[in-house]
Design a protein around this motif. Structure first.
Motif, PDB file in Angstrom:
ATOM      1  N   VAL A 290      -1.237  12.070  -5.943  1.00 21.18           N
ATOM      2  CA  VAL A 290      -2.591  12.438  -6.370  1.00 21.18           C
ATOM      3  C   VAL A 290      -2.549  13.850  -6.944  1.00 21.18           C
ATOM      4  CG1 VAL A 290      -4.997  12.722  -5.598  1.00 21.18           C
ATOM      5  CG2 VAL A 290      -3.526  11.073  -4.435  1.00 21.18           C
ATOM      6  N   ASP A 291      -3.162  14.044  -8.116  1.00 22.27           N
ATOM      7  CA  ASP A 291      -3.191  15.386  -8.715  1.00 22.27           C
ATOM      8  C   ASP A 291      -4.483  16.105  -8.352  1.00 22.27           C
ATOM      9  OD1 ASP A 291      -0.684  15.777 -10.310  1.00 22.27           O
ATOM     10  OD2 ASP A 291      -1.256  13.765 -10.902  1.00 22.27           O
ATOM     11  N   ALA A 292      -4.943  16.996  -9.217  1.00 20.34           N
ATOM     12  CA  ALA A 292      -6.153  17.754  -8.894  1.00 20.34           C
ATOM     13  C   ALA A 292      -7.384  16.931  -9.255  1.00 20.34           C
ATOM     14  CB  ALA A 292      -6.131  19.083  -9.644  1.00 20.34           C
ATOM     15  N   GLY A 293      -7.564  15.853  -8.566  1.00 19.91           N
ATOM     16  CA  GLY A 293      -8.678  14.944  -8.790  1.00 19.91           C
ATOM     17  C   GLY A 293      -8.568  13.846  -7.755  1.00 19.91           C
ATOM     18  N   PRO A 294      -9.469  12.877  -7.775  1.00 17.45           N
ATOM     19  CA  PRO A 294      -9.442  11.842  -6.735  1.00 17.45           C
ATOM     20  C   PRO A 294      -8.597  10.616  -7.075  1.00 17.45           C
ATOM     21  CG  PRO A 294     -11.449  11.656  -8.011  1.00 17.45           C
ATOM     22  CD  PRO A 294     -10.672  12.800  -8.614  1.00 17.45           C
ATOM     23  N   ASN A 295      -8.118  10.518  -8.337  1.00 21.13           N
ATOM     24  CA  ASN A 295      -7.416   9.290  -8.743  1.00 21.13           C
ATOM     25  C   ASN A 295      -6.020   9.213  -8.142  1.00 21.13           C
ATOM     26  OD1 ASN A 295      -9.611   8.493 -10.322  1.00 21.13           O
ATOM     27  ND2 ASN A 295      -8.981   9.982 -11.880  1.00 21.13           N
ATOM     28  N   VAL A 296      -5.581   7.979  -7.919  1.00 20.54           N
ATOM     29  CA  VAL A 296      -4.272   7.791  -7.292  1.00 20.54           C
ATOM     30  C   VAL A 296      -3.319   7.186  -8.314  1.00 20.54           C
ATOM     31  CG1 VAL A 296      -3.034   6.687  -5.372  1.00 20.54           C
ATOM     32  CG2 VAL A 296      -5.447   7.315  -5.113  1.00 20.54           C
ATOM     33  N   LYS A 297      -2.099   7.701  -8.337  1.00 16.64           N
ATOM     34  CA  LYS A 297      -1.053   7.108  -9.167  1.00 16.64           C
ATOM     35  C   LYS A 297      -0.009   6.545  -8.219  1.00 16.64           C
ATOM     36  CE  LYS A 297      -3.039  10.440 -11.577  1.00 16.64           C
ATOM     37  NZ  LYS A 297      -3.430  11.807 -11.207  1.00 16.64           N
ATOM     38  N   LEU A 298       0.515   5.383  -8.576  1.00 18.51           N
ATOM     39  CA  LEU A 298       1.545   4.768  -7.742  1.00 18.51           C
ATOM     40  C   LEU A 298       2.863   4.800  -8.477  1.00 18.51           C
ATOM     41  CD1 LEU A 298      -0.369   1.523  -6.660  1.00 18.51           C
ATOM     42  CD2 LEU A 298      -0.343   3.754  -5.525  1.00 18.51           C
ATOM     43  N   VAL A 299       3.941   4.876  -7.751  1.00 17.75           N
ATOM     44  CA  VAL A 299       5.251   4.614  -8.355  1.00 17.75           C
ATOM     45  C   VAL A 299       5.858   3.432  -7.605  1.00 17.75           C
ATOM     46  CG1 VAL A 299       5.684   6.947  -9.238  1.00 17.75           C
ATOM     47  CG2 VAL A 299       6.434   6.383  -6.942  1.00 17.75           C
ATOM     48  N   PHE A 300       6.461   2.545  -8.353  1.00 18.11           N
ATOM     49  CA  PHE A 300       7.106   1.357  -7.768  1.00 18.11           C
ATOM     50  C   PHE A 300       8.098   0.816  -8.781  1.00 18.11           C
ATOM     51  CE2 PHE A 300       4.421  -1.512 -10.286  1.00 18.11           C
ATOM     52  CZ  PHE A 300       3.282  -0.752 -10.475  1.00 18.11           C
ATOM     53  N   LEU A 301       8.802  -0.241  -8.407  1.00 24.83           N
ATOM     54  CA  LEU A 301       9.772  -0.836  -9.327  1.00 24.83           C
ATOM     55  C   LEU A 301       9.252  -2.185  -9.830  1.00 24.83           C
ATOM     56  CD1 LEU A 301      13.148   0.025  -7.511  1.00 24.83           C
ATOM     57  CD2 LEU A 301      12.150   1.158  -9.513  1.00 24.83           C
ATOM     58  N   LYS A 302       9.859  -2.645 -10.892  1.00 19.15           N
ATOM     59  CA  LYS A 302       9.436  -3.892 -11.543  1.00 19.15           C
ATOM     60  C   LYS A 302       9.344  -5.062 -10.546  1.00 19.15           C
ATOM     61  CE  LYS A 302      10.727  -6.740 -15.479  1.00 19.15           C
ATOM     62  NZ  LYS A 302      11.720  -6.950 -16.506  1.00 19.15           N
ATOM     63  N   LYS A 303      10.282  -5.097  -9.589  1.00 24.20           N
ATOM     64  CA  LYS A 303      10.307  -6.213  -8.628  1.00 24.20           C
ATOM     65  C   LYS A 303       9.002  -6.325  -7.833  1.00 24.20           C
ATOM     66  CE  LYS A 303      12.666  -3.687  -4.871  1.00 24.20           C
ATOM     67  NZ  LYS A 303      11.534  -3.460  -4.004  1.00 24.20           N
ATOM     68  N   ASP A 304       8.272  -5.231  -7.699  1.00 26.35           N
ATOM     69  CA  ASP A 304       7.032  -5.257  -6.915  1.00 26.35           C
ATOM     70  C   ASP A 304       5.778  -5.272  -7.791  1.00 26.35           C
ATOM     71  OD1 ASP A 304       8.062  -5.356  -4.268  1.00 26.35           O
ATOM     72  OD2 ASP A 304       8.690  -3.267  -4.465  1.00 26.35           O
ATOM     73  N   GLU A 305       5.967  -5.419  -9.097  1.00 24.37           N
ATOM     74  CA  GLU A 305       4.812  -5.329 -10.018  1.00 24.37           C
ATOM     75  C   GLU A 305       3.745  -6.389  -9.698  1.00 24.37           C
ATOM     76  OE1 GLU A 305       5.947  -4.432 -14.038  1.00 24.37           O
ATOM     77  OE2 GLU A 305       4.037  -5.167 -14.796  1.00 24.37           O
ATOM     78  N   GLN A 306       4.187  -7.632  -9.462  1.00 30.66           N
ATOM     79  CA  GLN A 306       3.236  -8.710  -9.198  1.00 30.66           C
ATOM     80  C   GLN A 306       2.434  -8.435  -7.924  1.00 30.66           C
ATOM     81  OE1 GLN A 306       2.474 -10.757 -11.506  1.00 30.66           O
ATOM     82  NE2 GLN A 306       0.909 -11.663 -10.162  1.00 30.66           N
ATOM     83  N   SER A 307       3.137  -7.989  -6.876  1.00 29.80           N
ATOM     84  CA  SER A 307       2.432  -7.706  -5.607  1.00 29.80           C
ATOM     85  C   SER A 307       1.427  -6.576  -5.790  1.00 29.80           C
ATOM     86  CB  SER A 307       3.426  -7.273  -4.522  1.00 29.80           C
ATOM     87  OG  SER A 307       4.498  -8.156  -4.472  1.00 29.80           O
ATOM     88  N   ILE A 308       1.785  -5.582  -6.612  1.00 35.49           N
ATOM     89  CA  ILE A 308       0.849  -4.457  -6.832  1.00 35.49           C
ATOM     90  C   ILE A 308      -0.389  -4.977  -7.565  1.00 35.49           C
ATOM     91  CG2 ILE A 308       0.550  -2.247  -8.080  1.00 35.49           C
ATOM     92  CD1 ILE A 308       2.239  -1.946  -5.551  1.00 35.49           C
ATOM     93  N   LYS A 309      -0.167  -5.852  -8.555  1.00 35.31           N
ATOM     94  CA  LYS A 309      -1.312  -6.410  -9.303  1.00 35.31           C
ATOM     95  C   LYS A 309      -2.230  -7.181  -8.370  1.00 35.31           C
ATOM     96  CE  LYS A 309       0.667  -6.976 -13.910  1.00 35.31           C
ATOM     97  NZ  LYS A 309       1.530  -7.879 -14.669  1.00 35.31           N
ATOM     98  N   GLU A 310      -1.630  -7.911  -7.433  1.00 32.04           N
ATOM     99  CA  GLU A 310      -2.448  -8.687  -6.494  1.00 32.04           C
ATOM    100  C   GLU A 310      -3.198  -7.771  -5.528  1.00 32.04           C
ATOM    101  OE1 GLU A 310       0.342 -11.462  -4.803  1.00 32.04           O
ATOM    102  OE2 GLU A 310       0.639 -12.360  -6.795  1.00 32.04           O
ATOM    103  N   SER A 311      -2.537  -6.724  -5.079  1.00 37.67           N
ATOM    104  CA  SER A 311      -3.175  -5.816  -4.111  1.00 37.67           C
ATOM    105  C   SER A 311      -4.200  -4.909  -4.776  1.00 37.67           C
ATOM    106  CB  SER A 311      -2.131  -4.930  -3.431  1.00 37.67           C
ATOM    107  OG  SER A 311      -1.138  -5.710  -2.860  1.00 37.67           O
ATOM    108  N   PHE A 312      -3.910  -4.519  -6.033  1.00 37.21           N
ATOM    109  CA  PHE A 312      -4.820  -3.613  -6.757  1.00 37.21           C
ATOM    110  C   PHE A 312      -5.078  -4.186  -8.154  1.00 37.21           C
ATOM    111  CE2 PHE A 312      -2.248  -0.729  -3.996  1.00 37.21           C
ATOM    112  CZ  PHE A 312      -3.262  -0.183  -3.222  1.00 37.21           C
TER     113      PHE A 312
END
Ligand code: DP6
Length: 325
Positions: A290-312
Motif C-alpha cells: 500500500v502506498d500513500a493512499g488507501p488502495n492495495v496492490k498485490l503481487v503474485f505469480l501467473k499460477k495464482d492469477e485465476q484464484s486472485i480473480k475469483e477472490s477479488f
C-alpha cells in the motif's frame, strides 16, 4: 548540484509526445534528506506497470497551460505550481510558455504513483521537443527533481533507486535490474479513487520530523532493497512477496507514529490485507502493498492469477513483463 550546462529551450519540432509507465514500489521511498534537490533518505525498488501510465504532449503556447485528461488546471492549483516550478528549475525563467497536456489511465492522486508517470512522460516529451538527447542517468536526476518516484518510472521491469549520501545528490543513481520475470503479476484493488488528503511531500516531512521510529525505518528500508535484489536475482517469489508486504506495513507503522498520526489506510484496506494473508494460508501466494493512499496492490505469480480473480473480481491485473511499453 550536478555540474551540467543549462538545458536549451529552443524547440526542435512543433509538438512532441511521450508515454511513461507508472510504477509500484516493492521497497518504498519515504522521507527526503534534501527538499530542494528532492533527495530521498532511503533507497527504493519498484516494478514498472507497463501499459498503465501517462501520455504527455508539449508545444509552445501563448501562456503556460496545463491540461490533465482534457481539463484545464487552475494556475493557482498545487499541481500547476508544482509542475511549472519544476520546469523553471530545468529551463530558467526566460523559457517560452508551454502548453502541456497529460492523459493518465490511472487515477490521479490516489496512491498509484500517477505523479511518477506524469513527470516522467513530460520529461521524455521535453527531451524530444527540445532535442536534448539526455542519457538515462541525467533523465533520472531531472525526473527526481519533479517527483522522487518519477526517477524509477523511466525504464521497465525492476528498478532500483539508490539514495546515495552525497549532499549534492551526485551519487543518487537509478539502476534497471537485468532480470525479467514473465510470470510476475501486479494486481490493483481500488478502495477509493478520491484524492489523498495529505500529499506524499507533506506526509514525508511530518514523518521525518515527528515519527519516533523514522531512523529505524531508514536502516530497515536499505536492508529491504539489498535483500530484494538478491531475491529477484534467484527468483525467490516467497522472499520477494514477504519483503514487499512487510516493507509497506513498516512504512505505514512509521507514519502512524507521527504527531498528528498519519493514516492513509481505510478499514477496507486492512480488510483486504487480512484476506490476502488468509489466502496464503490456503496456498494462494499473494502479498499486499500500500502506498500513500488507501488502495492495495498485490503481487503474485501467473499460477495464482485465476484464484486472485475469483477472490477479488474487481482486481486490475498487470503483467509487467508482457505488456507493450
Ligand atoms: C509511498 O514520489 O510521490 O509511493 O518525491 O514528493 O513527489 P515526491 O514523492 P512521491 O512519493 C512516493 C511515495 C510512495 C512510495 C514509493 O513510490 O516509493
Amino acid at each position: 548540484m550536478l555540474n551540467i550546462a543549462p538545458l536549451s529551450y529552443t524547440a526542435s519540432k512543433e509538438k512532441a509526445e511521450a508515454f511513461c509507465s507508472s510504477n509500484i514500489a516493492l521497497c518504498k521511498y519515504w522521507g527526503k534528506r534534501d527538499e530542494v534537490l528532492n533527495l530521498p533518505t532511503n533507497s527504493s525498488l519498484s516494478i514498472s506497470l507497463g501499459k498503465l501510465g501517462t501520455r504527455a504532449s508539449i508545444c509552445i503556447g501563448e501562456s503556460d497551460m496545463l491540461m490533465i485528461g482534457g481539463k484545464p488546471i487552475a494556475t493557482q492549483s498545487a499541481e500547476y505550481t508544482r509542475l511549472f516550478t519544476w520546469i523553471n528549475s530545468l529551463l530558467g525563467n526566460n523559457r517560452p510558455c508551454l502548453y502541456i497536456h497529460t492523459f493518465s489511465n490511472i487515477p490521479i492522486g490516489a496512491g498509484v504513483a500517477s505523479s511518477a508517470s506524469s513527470f516522467g512522460a513530460i520529461l521524455k516529451a521535453m527531451n524530444s521537443f527540445f532535442g536534448w538527447q539526455l542519457n538515462d542517468s541525467l533523465l533520472a536526476h531531472f525526473a527526481r527533481l519533479g517527483s522522487g518516484s518519477a526517477a524509477r518510472s523511466l525504464s521497465r521491469g525492476f528498478v532500483y533507486a539508490k539514495a546515495g549520501i552525497d549532499s549534492n545528490g551526485v551519487d543518487f543513481n537509478v539502476i534497471t535490474l537485468p532480470q525479467t520475470w514473465s510470470e510476475f503479476r501486479v494486481g490493483i484493488l481500488y478502495v477509493s479513487r478520491a484524492k489523498k488528503p495529505v500529499s506524499s511531500r507533506d506526509g514525508m516531512k511530518l514523518t521525518v520530523q515527528t515519527s519516533p521510529t523514522y531512523k529505524g525505518w531508514v536502516e530497515y528500508a536499505e536492508n529491504c532493497c539489498d535483500e530484494m535484489i538478491k531475491a529477484i536475482q534467484v527468483k525467490d517469489f516467497t522472499k520477494v512477496g514477504e519483503i514487499t508486504e512487510r516493507n509497506a506495513l513498516t512504512m505505514h507503522g512509521t507514519m502512524m507514529g507521527c504527531s498528528p498520526p498519519l493514516i492513509y489506510m481505510l478499514p477496507k484496506t486492512l480488510e483486504i490485507i487480512q484476506k490476502v494473508q488468509q489466502l496464503r494460508s490456503q496456498g494462494i501466494e499473494a502479498y499486499a502493498t500500500v502506498d500513500a493512499g488507501p488502495n492495495v496492490k498485490l503481487v503474485f505469480l501467473k499460477k495464482d492469477e485465476q484464484s486472485i480473480k475469483e477472490s477479488f473480481p474487481t482486481c486490475e491485473i498487470i503483467s509487467p513483463f508482457e505488456s507493450a511499453f
